[in-house]
Design a protein around this motif. Structure first.
Motif, mmCIF file in Angstrom:
data_model
loop_
_atom_site.group_PDB
_atom_site.id
_atom_site.type_symbol
_atom_site.label_atom_id
_atom_site.label_comp_id
_atom_site.label_asym_id
_atom_site.label_seq_id
_atom_site.Cartn_x
_atom_site.Cartn_y
_atom_site.Cartn_z
ATOM 1 N N GLN A 1 0.802 -1.222 0.000
ATOM 2 C CA GLN A 1 0.000 0.000 0.000
ATOM 3 C C GLN A 1 0.840 1.279 0.000
ATOM 4 O O GLN A 1 0.344 2.319 -0.411
ATOM 5 N N TRP B 1 -0.922 -9.818 2.494
ATOM 6 C CA TRP B 1 -1.682 -10.046 1.258
ATOM 7 C C TRP B 1 -0.883 -10.130 -0.039
ATOM 8 O O TRP B 1 -1.467 -10.311 -1.103
ATOM 9 N N ASN C 1 -1.927 -11.015 8.293
ATOM 10 C CA ASN C 1 -2.915 -9.970 8.496
ATOM 11 C C ASN C 1 -4.261 -10.403 7.920
ATOM 12 O O ASN C 1 -4.384 -10.673 6.722
ATOM 13 N N GLU C 2 -5.265 -10.512 8.790
ATOM 14 C CA GLU C 2 -6.661 -10.700 8.394
ATOM 15 C C GLU C 2 -6.930 -11.910 7.496
ATOM 16 O O GLU C 2 -7.325 -11.774 6.325
ATOM 17 N N ILE D 1 -10.225 -11.879 5.452
ATOM 18 C CA ILE D 1 -10.273 -11.089 4.214
ATOM 19 C C ILE D 1 -9.533 -11.834 3.093
ATOM 20 O O ILE D 1 -9.985 -11.867 1.950
ATOM 21 N N ASN E 1 -9.269 -9.565 11.810
ATOM 22 C CA ASN E 1 -10.227 -8.459 11.785
ATOM 23 C C ASN E 1 -11.617 -9.009 12.090
ATOM 24 O O ASN E 1 -11.862 -10.211 12.041
ATOM 25 N N HIS F 1 -15.998 -7.418 12.633
ATOM 26 C CA HIS F 1 -16.995 -6.442 13.077
ATOM 27 C C HIS F 1 -17.647 -6.978 14.341
ATOM 28 O O HIS F 1 -17.583 -8.179 14.622
ATOM 29 N N TYR G 1 -16.869 -15.560 11.612
ATOM 30 C CA TYR G 1 -15.911 -14.548 11.126
ATOM 31 C C TYR G 1 -14.599 -14.649 11.905
ATOM 32 O O TYR G 1 -13.508 -14.712 11.330
ATOM 33 N N ASN H 1 -7.881 -6.028 14.372
ATOM 34 C CA ASN H 1 -8.206 -4.954 13.432
ATOM 35 C C ASN H 1 -9.706 -4.762 13.489
ATOM 36 O O ASN H 1 -10.470 -5.715 13.292
ATOM 37 N N TYR I 1 -13.038 -1.931 12.625
ATOM 38 C CA TYR I 1 -13.473 -0.675 12.022
ATOM 39 C C TYR I 1 -14.920 -0.314 12.349
ATOM 40 O O TYR I 1 -15.239 0.849 12.533
ATOM 41 N N TRP J 1 -20.284 1.056 4.630
ATOM 42 C CA TRP J 1 -20.343 0.062 5.707
ATOM 43 C C TRP J 1 -19.622 0.515 6.967
ATOM 44 O O TRP J 1 -19.839 -0.040 8.045
ATOM 45 N N GLU K 1 -5.235 -2.252 14.129
ATOM 46 C CA GLU K 1 -5.728 -1.304 13.121
ATOM 47 C C GLU K 1 -7.061 -0.765 13.582
ATOM 48 O O GLU K 1 -7.914 -1.525 14.068
ATOM 49 N N GLU L 1 -5.595 1.942 -1.366
ATOM 50 C CA GLU L 1 -6.597 1.157 -0.645
ATOM 51 C C GLU L 1 -7.092 -0.002 -1.535
ATOM 52 O O GLU L 1 -8.255 -0.114 -1.887
ATOM 53 N N TRP L 2 -6.138 -0.855 -1.915
ATOM 54 C CA TRP L 2 -6.444 -2.103 -2.617
ATOM 55 C C TRP L 2 -7.357 -1.884 -3.808
ATOM 56 O O TRP L 2 -7.084 -1.015 -4.622
ATOM 57 N N TYR M 1 -7.342 6.857 4.463
ATOM 58 C CA TYR M 1 -7.381 6.503 5.890
ATOM 59 C C TYR M 1 -6.265 7.187 6.678
ATOM 60 O O TYR M 1 -6.146 6.985 7.887
HETATM 61 C C1 PNW Z 1 -7.773 -3.753 6.421
HETATM 62 N N1 PNW Z 1 -14.020 -5.106 5.980
HETATM 63 O O1 PNW Z 1 -8.594 -4.351 5.477
HETATM 64 C C2 PNW Z 1 -6.360 -3.990 5.943
HETATM 65 O O2 PNW Z 1 -5.553 -4.647 6.865
HETATM 66 C C3 PNW Z 1 -5.693 -2.763 5.411
HETATM 67 O O3 PNW Z 1 -4.683 -3.131 4.533
HETATM 68 C C4 PNW Z 1 -6.723 -1.844 4.787
HETATM 69 O O4 PNW Z 1 -6.172 -0.775 4.101
HETATM 70 C C5 PNW Z 1 -7.622 -1.373 5.905
HETATM 71 O O5 PNW Z 1 -8.179 -2.458 6.616
HETATM 72 C C6 PNW Z 1 -8.745 -0.457 5.457
HETATM 73 O O6 PNW Z 1 -9.621 -1.130 4.595
HETATM 74 C C7 PNW Z 1 -9.960 -4.487 5.655
HETATM 75 O O7 PNW Z 1 -14.727 -5.224 5.012
HETATM 76 C C8 PNW Z 1 -10.727 -4.679 4.528
HETATM 77 O O8 PNW Z 1 -14.520 -5.187 7.107
HETATM 78 C C9 PNW Z 1 -12.093 -4.884 4.637
HETATM 79 C C10 PNW Z 1 -12.663 -4.899 5.887
HETATM 80 C C11 PNW Z 1 -11.909 -4.707 7.017
HETATM 81 C C12 PNW Z 1 -10.554 -4.491 6.894
#
Ligand code: PNW
Length: 508
Positions: free
Chosen positions: A46, A150, A195-196, A199, A261, A263, A286, A336, A338, A379, A406, A461-462, A470
């Protein structure tokens, strides 16, 4: 389209915090422990750029971001923030913000360009990470290193499908990890293997919105592949934890774990038992998918075994023993997080590759109430109560100290630096989420040891390209100039005062 598949929407919404949530969204500035660590986080693909500089090999992201037609908003990270060439400046920037920690990832194909256990090592790539780590240590910033964020080397994907072949991947990943421990482990004391995994499994091997983009339309086996990929990650993680404990921990005295990660989920209709069960089961599918084997050393959750049947791989007796042995070695739960969502149990028969146990996710419940104000992404809602509940959920189920590895949000209209600097929305998001941590610690007894903001700076952001920003530091992607946003100073100052407040509290 499910919420999971939509990455970016509502770029420039005007947000009112007191919308329909009914929650008190006033930042209280509650205290945090004096030794609570704060940091920033990034990932190699990234931010680094330098896509083929100094002998770096291609990763699956170099390929995916150049597909025609584009699946990444027409954008790639060949240059991105050009961190590979501007790293000293970025370290100084972090030092000026008084961060305790920097979490970054190593690009596997930068140090082993072809990725495999018999392939050559790229000393120039090693030199870059050595320089980064040395500069961090000199500035008293703790490096926290993710081995896999990733970007599998393209060559191992071409050879055997990377994560789709558990045995081959595990062997190559062990070799790569050993190289990292050997070269960097004298100074790196916190390691994250993956990481995650959720995902990686679902977005990259079912929905197809992340590299390598496997999905039904691409003709891949979406019934089985995501679960195979998850299995590979769990076993590769455990093998590397085992190796670290046997070969490195005694001399290097570091820690190792994984980052998951997730929710928090609330029931869509709180008066329906089916939706209450769905909210709980969604978290099990999840988070429990990975955290049960990794942190409890057990099999996959029973709910997953019964729903997925033969789609879910089995652990052999040796693998079960490996999981049991390594579970207690994981030093902390890397979280992680959000946002929070509603979960609704559906009754129509699901698709044959359903991965949720037939649960629909949304940000609005049966009464039309929103889970929280929207950020720059549909979301990603501001829902600090859900965060506090998730901290409790994880602590109760796994009982390991948590580090929030995160947390953050994008907002609209931040291309313009003048507007981006005044990022009150993000400052408030951070403030509320830190309050939630404080309450989880002091009122609920959850052990939380640190907080790393996503992200140090605006980056790629992918699949959404350079759309969502962010960063706590603005990046002008034409000039590559960095400008700290208000949130960078907010975090610097709030940690100073919250930690001071806690020492006063401890004295009283
Ligand atoms: C994370 N979701 O990805 C990653 O670790 C980062 O690389 C990324 O930039 C960051 O969060 C922000 O997106 C996610 O859908 C992607 O819940 C999707 C989700 C959560 C985290």
């Amino acid at each position: 389209m499910s919420q999971e598949a939509s990455m970016f929407s509502a770029a420039d919404v005007v947000v009112s915090y007191d919308s329909s949530t009914g929650h008190d969204l006033t930042v209280q500035e509650f205290p945090l422990p004096a030794n609570f660590a704060w940091g920033t986080a990034t990932a190699a693909y990234q931010i680094e750029g330098g896509a083929s500089q100094d002998g770096k090999g291609k990763s699956i992201w170099d390929t995916y971001s150049h597909l025609e037609p584009s699946r990444t908003n027409g954008e790639n990270a060949d240059v991105s923030c050009d961190h590979y060439n501007r790293m000293p400046e970025d370290v100084e920037l972090m030092a000026s913000l008084d961060v305790d920690v920097y979490r970054f990832s190593i690009a596997w194909s930068r140090i082993i360009p072809l990725g495999g256990r018999d392939d050559p090592v790229n000393e120039k790539g090693i030199a870059f990470y050595n320089d980064l780590i040395d500069r961090l240590v000199a500035r008293n910033i703790e490096p926290v290193v993710t081995l896999y964020h990733w970007d599998a080397p393209q060559e191992i994907y071409d050879r055997y499908g990377a994560l789709l072949d558990t045995g081959e991947f595990r062997a190559d990943f062990e070799h790569y990890a050993r190289l990292c421990f050997t070269r960097f482990g004298d100074r790196v004391k916190k390691w994250v293997t993956f990481n995650e995994p959720y995902i990686i499994s679902i977005f990259a091997h079912l929905n197809g919105t992340l590299a390598p983009g496997h999905c039904r339309e691409a003709g891949t086996d979406t019934k089985a592949e995501p679960w195979r990929v998850g299995h590979t990650i769990i076993l590769s993680h455990a093998a590397v934890v085992d190796m670290y404990a046997r070969e490195f921990q005694a001399s290097q005295e570091g820690e190792i774990t994984i980052v998951l990660n997730g929710h928090f989920y609330e029931p869509y209709n709180a008066s329906l038992q089916a939706d209450k069960d769905a909210a709980e089961r969604r978290m099990v599918f999840y988070i429990g998918w990975f955290a049960d084997p990794v942190f409890l050393g057990s099999d996959y959750p029973a709910e997953m075994r019964s729903y997925l049947g033969p789609r879910l791989p089995e652990f052999t007796p040796d693998e079960r023993e490996l999981l049991r042995r390594t579970a207690p070695i994981n030093a902390f739960y890397g979280m992680n997080h959000y946002s929070t969502k509603y979960a609704r149990q559906l009754s129509d028969p699901p698709a044959d590759d359903d991965w949720t146990s037939n649960i629909e996710e949304s940000s609005v419940n049966s009464e039309g109430k929103e889970i929280g104000p929207v950020s720059g992404l549909g979301w990603l809602r501001v829902a600090p109560e859900g965060f506090r509940k998730l901290l409790n959920w994880v602590w109760k189920r796994y009982h390991v100290p948590i580090i929030v590895t995160e947390n953050g949000c994008p907002y609209g209209g931040e291309e313009d630096v003048a507007r981006a600097v005044d990022d009150k929305f993000r400052q408030r998001y951070f403030g509320l989420y830190l309050d939630a941590i404080s309450r989880a610690i002091y009122e609920d007894g959850v052990v939380v040891k640190g907080y790393y903001a996503w992200s140090l700076m605006d980056n790629y952001e992918w699949s959404a390209g350079y759309g969502p920003r962010y960063g706590i530091v603005h990046v002008d992607f034409t000039t590559l100039k960095r400008t700290p946003k208000g949130s960078a100073y907010y975090l610097r100052d709030t940690f100073k005062s919250r930690r001071k407040a806690s020492s006063r509290r401890d004295v009283c």
